[in-house]
Design a protein around this motif. Sequence first.
Motif, PDB file in Angstrom:
ATOM      1  N   VAL A  14       9.800  -2.860  -4.778  1.00 31.06           N
ATOM      2  CA  VAL A  14       8.580  -2.240  -5.301  1.00 31.06           C
ATOM      3  C   VAL A  14       8.886  -1.448  -6.570  1.00 31.06           C
ATOM      4  CG1 VAL A  14       6.774  -0.535  -4.822  1.00 31.06           C
ATOM      5  CG2 VAL A  14       7.436  -2.186  -3.057  1.00 31.06           C
ATOM      6  N   LEU A  20       5.402  -6.765  -8.774  1.00 28.69           N
ATOM      7  CA  LEU A  20       4.777  -5.688  -8.001  1.00 28.69           C
ATOM      8  C   LEU A  20       4.444  -4.490  -8.888  1.00 28.69           C
ATOM      9  CD1 LEU A  20       7.084  -5.829  -4.844  1.00 28.69           C
ATOM     10  CD2 LEU A  20       4.853  -6.905  -5.168  1.00 28.69           C
ATOM     11  N   ASP A  21       4.380  -4.715 -10.172  1.00 26.24           N
ATOM     12  CA  ASP A  21       4.082  -3.653 -11.136  1.00 26.24           C
ATOM     13  C   ASP A  21       2.599  -3.729 -11.510  1.00 26.24           C
ATOM     14  OD1 ASP A  21       4.291  -1.613 -12.960  1.00 26.24           O
ATOM     15  OD2 ASP A  21       5.171  -2.863 -14.531  1.00 26.24           O
ATOM     16  N   VAL A  28      -4.382  -2.301  -3.168  1.00 23.20           N
ATOM     17  CA  VAL A  28      -3.415  -3.283  -2.665  1.00 23.20           C
ATOM     18  C   VAL A  28      -3.575  -3.434  -1.155  1.00 23.20           C
ATOM     19  CG1 VAL A  28      -0.977  -3.869  -2.415  1.00 23.20           C
ATOM     20  CG2 VAL A  28      -1.773  -2.705  -4.484  1.00 23.20           C
ATOM     21  N   ASP A  30      -1.642  -4.963   2.036  1.00 22.74           N
ATOM     22  CA  ASP A  30      -0.412  -5.518   2.609  1.00 22.74           C
ATOM     23  C   ASP A  30      -0.809  -6.210   3.903  1.00 22.74           C
ATOM     24  OD1 ASP A  30       2.068  -6.156   3.580  1.00 22.74           O
ATOM     25  OD2 ASP A  30       2.881  -4.129   3.515  1.00 22.74           O
ATOM     26  N   CYS A  33       1.472  -6.033   7.607  1.00 25.51           N
ATOM     27  CA  CYS A  33       2.282  -4.939   7.073  1.00 25.51           C
ATOM     28  C   CYS A  33       3.412  -4.520   7.992  1.00 25.51           C
ATOM     29  CB  CYS A  33       1.389  -3.740   6.760  1.00 25.51           C
ATOM     30  SG  CYS A  33       0.628  -2.975   8.220  1.00 25.51           S
ATOM     31  N   PHE A  38       6.768  -1.917   3.201  1.00 21.97           N
ATOM     32  CA  PHE A  38       6.235  -1.952   1.840  1.00 21.97           C
ATOM     33  C   PHE A  38       5.149  -0.902   1.615  1.00 21.97           C
ATOM     34  CE2 PHE A  38       8.463  -5.897   1.457  1.00 21.97           C
ATOM     35  CZ  PHE A  38       8.640  -6.104   0.092  1.00 21.97           C
ATOM     36  N   LEU A  42       4.780   1.346  -1.927  1.00 25.02           N
ATOM     37  CA  LEU A  42       3.581   0.992  -2.687  1.00 25.02           C
ATOM     38  C   LEU A  42       2.698   2.215  -2.893  1.00 25.02           C
ATOM     39  CD1 LEU A  42       2.673  -2.402  -0.972  1.00 25.02           C
ATOM     40  CD2 LEU A  42       3.372  -2.126  -3.364  1.00 25.02           C
ATOM     41  N   ARG A  45       3.909   4.635  -5.488  1.00 25.62           N
ATOM     42  CA  ARG A  45       3.717   4.215  -6.871  1.00 25.62           C
ATOM     43  C   ARG A  45       2.300   4.512  -7.364  1.00 25.62           C
ATOM     44  NH1 ARG A  45       6.462  -0.736  -9.740  1.00 25.62           N
ATOM     45  NH2 ARG A  45       5.410   0.476 -11.335  1.00 25.62           N
ATOM     46  N   TYR A  47      -0.609   3.400  -5.843  1.00 25.69           N
ATOM     47  CA  TYR A  47      -1.598   2.390  -5.506  1.00 25.69           C
ATOM     48  C   TYR A  47      -2.430   2.853  -4.305  1.00 25.69           C
ATOM     49  CZ  TYR A  47       1.873  -0.333  -8.127  1.00 25.69           C
ATOM     50  OH  TYR A  47       2.767  -0.781  -9.072  1.00 25.69           O
ATOM     51  N   VAL A  49      -3.488   1.864  -0.965  1.00 30.37           N
ATOM     52  CA  VAL A  49      -2.866   0.868  -0.104  1.00 30.37           C
ATOM     53  C   VAL A  49      -3.567   0.775   1.251  1.00 30.37           C
ATOM     54  CG1 VAL A  49      -0.704   0.135   0.975  1.00 30.37           C
ATOM     55  CG2 VAL A  49      -0.653   1.322  -1.227  1.00 30.37           C
TER      56      VAL A  49
END
Length: 230
Positions: A14, A20-21, A28, A30, A33, A38, A42, A45, A47, A49
Amino acid sequence: MFSADRGETAAELVRTSPLLDFPAGTRVLDLCCGPGLFLLPLARRGYAVTGVDLSPSLLDRAAGVCAEAEVDVRLVRADMLAYADPGSFDVVLNVFTSFGYFDDPEDNLQVLRNAWTSLAPGGRLLVDVMGKEVLAGWIGRPQAVDLPDGAYVVQRDVVLDSWRRLRTDWTLVRGTTARTASITSFLYSGAELHDLFVAAGFSDVECFGGFDGSPYDQRSRRLIIRGTRK
């Protein structure tokens, strides 16, 4: 299957993968999951999620990991064969070979169609599996993993139906006892999974040989397919 080393690998992917950028705030999903390997990186960063899985115990583990790290994620218990949230995501991820486990090939196609439905226009689906071409290079060699309590697990893969499907056997050996469990999945070549994406409605379908964005060729260790909902 969900070791600390695998969690560290997910976090590194990640952090470094161009696949994954995404822009901050990207929505996002997953899909499958598991315990959240992840989900955590994620969310860190920036996002938004969502994690979907059918297993209550794995979702509980994911919730605990994310709560301990004080990151905000949404968790949903659902079957990937039925789950769709129309237009709600910019990216759908299905990683660590979590695709192809339904006995009816039409059901596996339906999973891709559900992902298409869940994406906003311009959104992308990314599926990560062990490609048929990659598997052919090392199958037949049993793999053993030692566990902290002194037990160990032996994994053995068996090709079925003229390379259409794969059965994976896991044998847990603890002391003088052994237990075996098996799971069967479909095997896909790069071309086959590419065409499945197209059949599900995706455009600009691309094949990669790793999360570094390298081409899918004889040196690849994974098969990653990415498609766009127009």
